[in-house]
Design a protein around this motif. Sequence first.
Motif, PDB file in Angstrom:
ATOM      1  N   PHE A 150       0.990  -1.213  -0.131  1.00 20.94           N
ATOM      2  CA  PHE A 150       0.164  -0.042  -0.077  1.00 20.94           C
ATOM      3  C   PHE A 150       0.866   1.129   0.055  1.00 20.94           C
ATOM      4  O   PHE A 150       1.696   1.090   0.776  1.00 20.94           O
ATOM      5  CB  PHE A 150      -1.167  -0.047   1.210  1.00 20.94           C
ATOM      6  CG  PHE A 150      -1.717   1.346   1.460  1.00 20.94           C
ATOM      7  CD1 PHE A 150      -3.193   1.411   0.686  1.00 20.94           C
ATOM      8  CD2 PHE A 150      -1.172   2.467   2.097  1.00 20.94           C
ATOM      9  CE1 PHE A 150      -3.714   2.405   0.864  1.00 20.94           C
ATOM     10  CE2 PHE A 150      -2.272   3.468   2.125  1.00 20.94           C
ATOM     11  CZ  PHE A 150      -3.467   3.371   1.360  1.00 20.94           C
ATOM     12  N   THR A 171      -2.416   3.794  -3.637  1.00 16.25           N
ATOM     13  CA  THR A 171      -3.302   4.050  -2.575  1.00 16.25           C
ATOM     14  C   THR A 171      -4.642   3.940  -2.731  1.00 16.25           C
ATOM     15  O   THR A 171      -5.619   4.071  -2.052  1.00 16.25           O
ATOM     16  CB  THR A 171      -3.036   5.500  -2.380  1.00 16.25           C
ATOM     17  OG1 THR A 171      -3.398   6.111  -3.599  1.00 16.25           O
ATOM     18  CG2 THR A 171      -1.583   6.028  -1.720  1.00 16.25           C
ATOM     19  N   ASP A 172      -5.026   3.073  -3.801  1.00 15.20           N
ATOM     20  CA  ASP A 172      -6.332   3.083  -4.323  1.00 15.20           C
ATOM     21  C   ASP A 172      -7.191   1.928  -3.550  1.00 15.20           C
ATOM     22  O   ASP A 172      -8.698   2.148  -3.441  1.00 15.20           O
ATOM     23  CB  ASP A 172      -6.552   2.866  -5.803  1.00 15.20           C
ATOM     24  CG  ASP A 172      -6.446   1.331  -6.053  1.00 15.20           C
ATOM     25  OD1 ASP A 172      -5.733   0.562  -5.395  1.00 15.20           O
ATOM     26  OD2 ASP A 172      -7.055   0.903  -7.224  1.00 15.20           O
ATOM     27  N   ASN A 173      -6.596   1.111  -2.770  1.00 14.13           N
ATOM     28  CA  ASN A 173      -7.422   0.268  -1.999  1.00 14.13           C
ATOM     29  C   ASN A 173      -6.807   0.067  -0.650  1.00 14.13           C
ATOM     30  O   ASN A 173      -5.672  -0.324  -0.290  1.00 14.13           O
ATOM     31  CB  ASN A 173      -7.403  -1.217  -2.529  1.00 14.13           C
ATOM     32  CG  ASN A 173      -8.013  -2.223  -2.001  1.00 14.13           C
ATOM     33  OD1 ASN A 173      -8.536  -1.789  -0.576  1.00 14.13           O
ATOM     34  ND2 ASN A 173      -8.568  -3.264  -2.460  1.00 14.13           N
ATOM     35  N   PRO A 174      -7.633   0.680   0.430  1.00 12.88           N
ATOM     36  CA  PRO A 174      -7.107   1.045   1.713  1.00 12.88           C
ATOM     37  C   PRO A 174      -7.011  -0.490   2.352  1.00 12.88           C
ATOM     38  O   PRO A 174      -6.208  -0.492   3.526  1.00 12.88           O
ATOM     39  CB  PRO A 174      -7.963   1.432   2.680  1.00 12.88           C
ATOM     40  CG  PRO A 174      -9.288   1.398   1.683  1.00 12.88           C
ATOM     41  CD  PRO A 174      -8.972   1.234   0.210  1.00 12.88           C
ATOM     42  N   ASP A 175      -7.119  -1.664   1.888  1.00 13.54           N
ATOM     43  CA  ASP A 175      -7.123  -2.992   2.433  1.00 13.54           C
ATOM     44  C   ASP A 175      -5.579  -3.404   1.758  1.00 13.54           C
ATOM     45  O   ASP A 175      -5.187  -4.546   1.989  1.00 13.54           O
ATOM     46  CB  ASP A 175      -8.207  -4.094   2.052  1.00 13.54           C
ATOM     47  CG  ASP A 175      -9.220  -3.712   2.667  1.00 13.54           C
ATOM     48  OD1 ASP A 175      -9.195  -3.374   3.619  1.00 13.54           O
ATOM     49  OD2 ASP A 175     -10.340  -3.938   2.124  1.00 13.54           O
ATOM     50  N   GLY A 176      -4.972  -2.731   0.777  1.00  9.64           N
ATOM     51  CA  GLY A 176      -3.870  -2.944   0.260  1.00  9.64           C
ATOM     52  C   GLY A 176      -3.985  -3.963  -0.888  1.00  9.64           C
ATOM     53  O   GLY A 176      -5.145  -4.360  -1.306  1.00  9.64           O
ATOM     54  N   ALA A 177      -2.883  -4.027  -1.666  1.00 13.63           N
ATOM     55  CA  ALA A 177      -3.144  -4.672  -3.087  1.00 13.63           C
ATOM     56  C   ALA A 177      -2.214  -6.012  -2.835  1.00 13.63           C
ATOM     57  O   ALA A 177      -1.271  -6.079  -2.253  1.00 13.63           O
ATOM     58  CB  ALA A 177      -2.168  -4.064  -4.243  1.00 13.63           C
ATOM     59  N   PRO A 178      -2.864  -7.239  -2.928  1.00 14.08           N
ATOM     60  CA  PRO A 178      -2.153  -8.440  -2.749  1.00 14.08           C
ATOM     61  C   PRO A 178      -0.974  -8.741  -3.470  1.00 14.08           C
ATOM     62  O   PRO A 178      -0.852  -8.043  -4.774  1.00 14.08           O
ATOM     63  CB  PRO A 178      -3.299  -9.517  -3.482  1.00 14.08           C
ATOM     64  CG  PRO A 178      -4.378  -8.850  -3.542  1.00 14.08           C
ATOM     65  CD  PRO A 178      -4.144  -7.384  -3.754  1.00 14.08           C
ATOM     66  N   ASP A 202      -0.260  -8.802   9.322  1.00 13.87           N
ATOM     67  CA  ASP A 202      -1.599  -8.002   8.445  1.00 13.87           C
ATOM     68  C   ASP A 202      -2.124  -6.928   9.500  1.00 13.87           C
ATOM     69  O   ASP A 202      -2.554  -5.760   9.160  1.00 13.87           O
ATOM     70  CB  ASP A 202      -2.592  -8.836   7.628  1.00 13.87           C
ATOM     71  CG  ASP A 202      -3.393  -9.486   8.694  1.00 13.87           C
ATOM     72  OD1 ASP A 202      -2.880  -9.921   9.742  1.00 13.87           O
ATOM     73  OD2 ASP A 202      -4.623  -9.473   8.041  1.00 13.87           O
ATOM     74  N   ALA A 203      -1.974  -7.398  10.884  1.00  5.06           N
ATOM     75  CA  ALA A 203      -2.703  -6.596  11.693  1.00  5.06           C
ATOM     76  C   ALA A 203      -2.034  -5.261  11.861  1.00  5.06           C
ATOM     77  O   ALA A 203      -2.812  -4.264  11.799  1.00  5.06           O
ATOM     78  CB  ALA A 203      -2.792  -7.380  13.084  1.00  5.06           C
ATOM     79  N   SER A 206      -2.663  -3.175   8.831  1.00  2.00           N
ATOM     80  CA  SER A 206      -3.830  -2.363   8.660  1.00  2.00           C
ATOM     81  C   SER A 206      -3.815  -1.206   9.677  1.00  2.00           C
ATOM     82  O   SER A 206      -4.295  -0.016   9.513  1.00  2.00           O
ATOM     83  CB  SER A 206      -5.047  -3.268   9.271  1.00  2.00           C
ATOM     84  OG  SER A 206      -5.242  -4.504   8.455  1.00  2.00           O
ATOM     85  N   ARG A 207      -3.045  -1.246  10.850  1.00  3.64           N
ATOM     86  CA  ARG A 207      -3.028  -0.141  11.991  1.00  3.64           C
ATOM     87  C   ARG A 207      -2.353   0.937  11.130  1.00  3.64           C
ATOM     88  O   ARG A 207      -2.456   2.054  11.253  1.00  3.64           O
ATOM     89  CB  ARG A 207      -2.067  -0.656  12.924  1.00  3.64           C
ATOM     90  CG  ARG A 207      -1.879   0.387  14.018  1.00  3.64           C
ATOM     91  CD  ARG A 207      -2.895   0.892  14.745  1.00  3.64           C
ATOM     92  NE  ARG A 207      -3.855  -0.103  15.369  1.00  3.64           N
ATOM     93  CZ  ARG A 207      -5.076   0.211  15.300  1.00  3.64           C
ATOM     94  NH1 ARG A 207      -5.816   1.199  14.799  1.00  3.64           N
ATOM     95  NH2 ARG A 207      -6.161  -0.673  15.842  1.00  3.64           N
ATOM     96  N   GLU A 210      -4.388   2.673   8.480  1.00  2.92           N
ATOM     97  CA  GLU A 210      -5.676   3.072   9.338  1.00  2.92           C
ATOM     98  C   GLU A 210      -5.074   4.781   9.825  1.00  2.92           C
ATOM     99  O   GLU A 210      -5.758   5.671   9.758  1.00  2.92           O
ATOM    100  CB  GLU A 210      -5.981   2.395  10.389  1.00  2.92           C
ATOM    101  CG  GLU A 210      -7.506   2.811  10.788  1.00  2.92           C
ATOM    102  CD  GLU A 210      -7.957   1.494  11.795  1.00  2.92           C
ATOM    103  OE1 GLU A 210      -7.956   0.290  11.206  1.00  2.92           O
ATOM    104  OE2 GLU A 210      -8.462   2.012  12.757  1.00  2.92           O
TER     105      GLU A 210
END
Lengths: 363, 363
Positions: A150, A171-178, A202-203, A206-207, A210
Amino acid sequence: MTDSVINETERRREATETSLKQLGSLIYEQIQNREFPWIMMQSRSSDNINYDDELRQFILGDRTVRRHSRNVRNIRPFTQFLWTAWFARELVRLKKTSTLREVYYSARGQRDIEFTGQTESDYTITDLEVALNTPRESMNIYPKDRGAIFGDLNIEYTFPPAYEGRMKNLTDNPDGAPIGRSLTSSKLVDTTADKVIVIEKDAMFSRFVEEKVHEKHNAILIQTEGIPSRSARMVIRRLNKDMGLPIYIFTDGDPWGLHIAMVIISGSAVAAHLRGLTTPDAKWIGVWGTDVLKYKLPTENLTEQDLKRLKEIKDDPRYVDELWQREIDIFLKMGKKAELEAFSALGLTYIVDEYLPEKLESL
Amino acid sequence: MTDSVINETERRREATETSLKQLGSLIYEQIQNREFPWIMMQSRSSDNINYDDELRQFILGDRTVRRHSRNVRNIRPFTQFLWTAWFARELVRLKKTSTLREVYYSARGQRDIEFTGQTESDYTITDLEVALNTPRESMNIYPKDRGAIFGDLNIEYTFPPAYEGRMKNLTDNPDGAPIGRSLTSSKLVDTTADKVIVIEKDAMFSRFVEEKVHEKHNAILIQTEGIPSRSARMVIRRLNKDMGLPIYIFTDGDPWGLHIAMVIISGSAVAAHLRGLTTPDAKWIGVWGTDVLKYKLPTENLTEQDLKRLKEIKDDPRYVDELWQREIDIFLKMGKKAELEAFSALGLTYIVDEYLPEKLESL
C-alpha cells in the motif's frame, strides 16, 4: 522512472525464454549427435553452499553435478526434468501462470512422467532453477500469494495480457494490493515515497494504513504475512535497487521475527542458487530487545525452541553484525519476547504516534 | 439497488453503537440503584445449541445465564466484560478498527483488567457478541484478513474515514481485492454480474481470473483461502440477499471441502449466537465424488481422519439433503478424494473451458 526499470522486466522475460530455448537446443543437439542427453548444473548439497560476504547471501560453490539419461535409473528423473522445462516454456510462450501444485497435477495427466508426489515435482522445478539460474517466478510458476502493499506507488501491469499497459496507484485500496502474480510482474513506474516500511503482520499493516503512516512518514507499506514469499522479496529488492528507496523492517521481537528480517536481507540457504531475492541494505528496526526494555512492553517467556533458535542464529554468518549480536544477547539475557501488538498496551496508536517516529529519528 | 443496501450498512453501525450505549446505561442504572451490576444472556453451552430447520443454521436455545458481580470470583470476569464493551464503544466512536490480538494487548495495559491469555479475551468478546446479538466485526474488531474478491462490482468505501464515499470497481486489480476491513464495511453499489463463484483456493481463483471466467460466465469471483472468514461469509451473504445473486461454491472434493461449503451455507455451531453470517441458498457445485468418477480425476486415498470426518458429517443435520448424502456415500465408497487442481491433469484450462460450463449448464 524509468526506462531501466521497464526494460528490466522485459529483459527478464526474454532472458527466461532464451534460456529455456537454449536448454531445448542443447538436448536436441545431443540426441542428433547420438549421445544420451545430459546437463551439468551446480550441486546444491549442503557442503556446496557457502556464505558470500560480499553478496551478503548464501551461494552455491563450484562443485557441479551431471544429470544424465544413460541408464534406466536416470531416465525417469531426466524425462521429468525435460517435461518440466517444456511445461515452463509453454507457460511463458502462452503468457499463462501456474502454481507448483498445478505443475504436479499437470504431470499426472502425462503418461510416463508422473511424479510420486509433489515433493518430487517441486525438486525438479528447483533443478530447473539451478540449471537456468532463473527463479521459477520468471517461468510463471508461482507459490500461493502472500502479503500486500500500500502506498503512493504507480505500477504498470504486464500480466495478465488483458491488463498489459494499465496503470494503477497503490493507494487506491485501503486494504492493500495483494502481492500476487500481476503485482509481482508489474513495472514499478514512479513514487513520491522516500522509504519502504515492511511489516511482518497484516494486523499491524492495517493499523499503519488506518493511522496514515504512508502520509505521515512518506512511506510505501508492505506486509509479508510471516516469512516473506519470494515474490515479496523480489518486490522489496526492486523498490530498493531500482527505485533507490531505503527499506525498514518491523517484526515481532522474537527469533522468528529476526529470521523474517534476515530472509529479506540475506535470503536463505535453500535459495543459494538464485540472485535477485535479497536486499542486503534493508534494516531491521524493531522490535528489538532494547525496545522491550525501553518501552516496558508486555512480554511472553522465551520457549525452549526460541532459546535453541536464538543460539543457532547467534552463530549464523548472516547475523555477524554488531546490532544482531547485541540484540540476540539481550533477548537471551531477558528470556523474554514481545510481539508488535504488545505496543497496544500503551494505547492502540502508540506504535504509530510515538515509537515509529522515535525509531526513524534515531537511525 | 441500493438505497436499501446503503441504509443496511449505516443501520448496522448505528444499531451497534446504540446497543453498546444501552448496555452502559443498564449497568449505570443498576449501580445507581445500589445493585451489584449484572447482565443476562443466552447460554452457549452445547446443550443449548440447536439446529433450526427454517433458518437452516444452528441457533441458541432459550436457556439464559446471568453474569454478575456479586461475589469476588465474578468481579474479575465482569470487569473484563465491561472494559471490553467500553473498548468496543471507543473503536466505533473513534472509527478505528482493531484485531482480537490488539484487544488482548490493550487490556494488558490496564491495571486490574489483564486477561491470563488471549483465549480469555476472545471468550469475553464472544460474550459481548451474545449479549448484544452483534458480531464483533460490527464493533470494529476483526480477525486476520483472509480471501479476495474480483469482478464487475462497484463498491463505495465507508472506512477508513479518508476513503469514505470513494468508489471502486473490483475488476481494477487482477490479483483481486483482499476481503479486508475496508471491503467488508463498504457499500455494495451495483454489478453487471449475474452470479457469484466462490472458490476455496487462491491458486484456482488466479486461474479463473486469468482465464476470464468473470467475463465468460458473467460472474463475481471470490476465494476464501480455506475456511472462509466471517467477513467473507458476510460479503457472500450480502451478494446473495441484498443483490439477489446466486452463489456457487467450488471446493476440493474431500471432507474439508464439504465443510468449507457448509460453513458458507449454514454456518457453524460456534456462531450459533449470530445471524447474518450464512447463505442457505448457496449451492455447493463441486468437486463432487460424481465428478471424480465422471472426469477420471487423479485422486489421493482418503485418510483415517477423512473417513472419520465423512462419517461424522453424514449424521450432521446440516448435511441432510439428498445431494450431500449421495456425495458423502460416493466418497466413502470410492475411498478417494480429489483436489480442484486435479483437473490440471486434463490440461491447465480444462476446469474453466470444459468442466465449469458443463457444471453450470447442468444446474
